[in-house]
Scaffold this motif. Structure first.
Motif, short mmCIF file in Angstrom:
data_model
loop_
_atom_site.label_atom_id
_atom_site.label_comp_id
_atom_site.label_asym_id
_atom_site.label_seq_id
_atom_site.Cartn_x
_atom_site.Cartn_y
_atom_site.Cartn_z
N ILE A 36 0.44 -1.27 0.05
CA ILE A 36 -0.32 -0.32 -0.02
C ILE A 36 1.00 1.37 -0.14
N ILE A 37 2.48 1.06 0.76
CA ILE A 37 3.29 2.10 0.87
C ILE A 37 3.53 2.52 -0.42
N CYS A 38 3.95 1.23 -1.03
CA CYS A 38 4.51 1.54 -2.45
C CYS A 38 3.17 2.40 -3.66
N MET A 39 2.19 1.75 -3.77
CA MET A 39 1.60 2.10 -4.42
C MET A 39 0.99 3.63 -4.30
N ILE A 40 0.69 4.06 -2.86
CA ILE A 40 0.26 5.12 -2.78
C ILE A 40 2.53 6.38 -3.30
N ILE A 41 3.21 6.23 -3.01
CA ILE A 41 4.08 6.90 -3.20
C ILE A 41 4.42 6.52 -5.11
#
Length: 109
Positions: A36-41
């Motif tokens: 999820i963090i990778c998606m947001i970034i």
């Protein structure tokens, strides 16, 4: 700067694509958070690059980086097929991504 944002966004796109494999349908906490963090970034950096890059070019390069990186990760670390024809098609994607970079201007306005 837009191209740098786009390249980094593509790397994070690769991160979330690979991360999905380890989330087990988002039932594993740490891989799910990472994904999820990778998606947001990735999406944030892609949006920054779109301030000056054409959408078609940026999106194609973003997905190309993610696709190429994910395939290479699978081949190198997950034992996926390394058949020569598969490598040829990956090279086609690389040529397309590089070609779009070469022929694209920075500001669509």
């Amino acid at each position: 700067m837009a191209w740098i944002y786009l390249i980094i966004a593509g790397l994070f796109e690769m991160g979330w694509a690979i991360g999905l494999k380890y989330t087990q349908s988002f039932t594993k906490l740490v891989p799910s958070i990472f994904t999820i963090i990778c998606m947001i970034i990735s999406l944030y950096l892609l949006s920054l690059s779109l301030k000056t890059l054409p959408i078609g070019t940026a999106y194609t390069i973003w997905t190309g980086i993610g696709a190429i990186g994910t395939v290479l990760f699978g081949m190198l670390f997950l034992g996926e097929s390394r058949e020569w024809i598969r490598i040829v098609f990956i090279l086609f994607i690389v040529v397309g991504v590089v070609g779009l970079k070469v022929v694209s201007g920075g500001d669509p306005h």
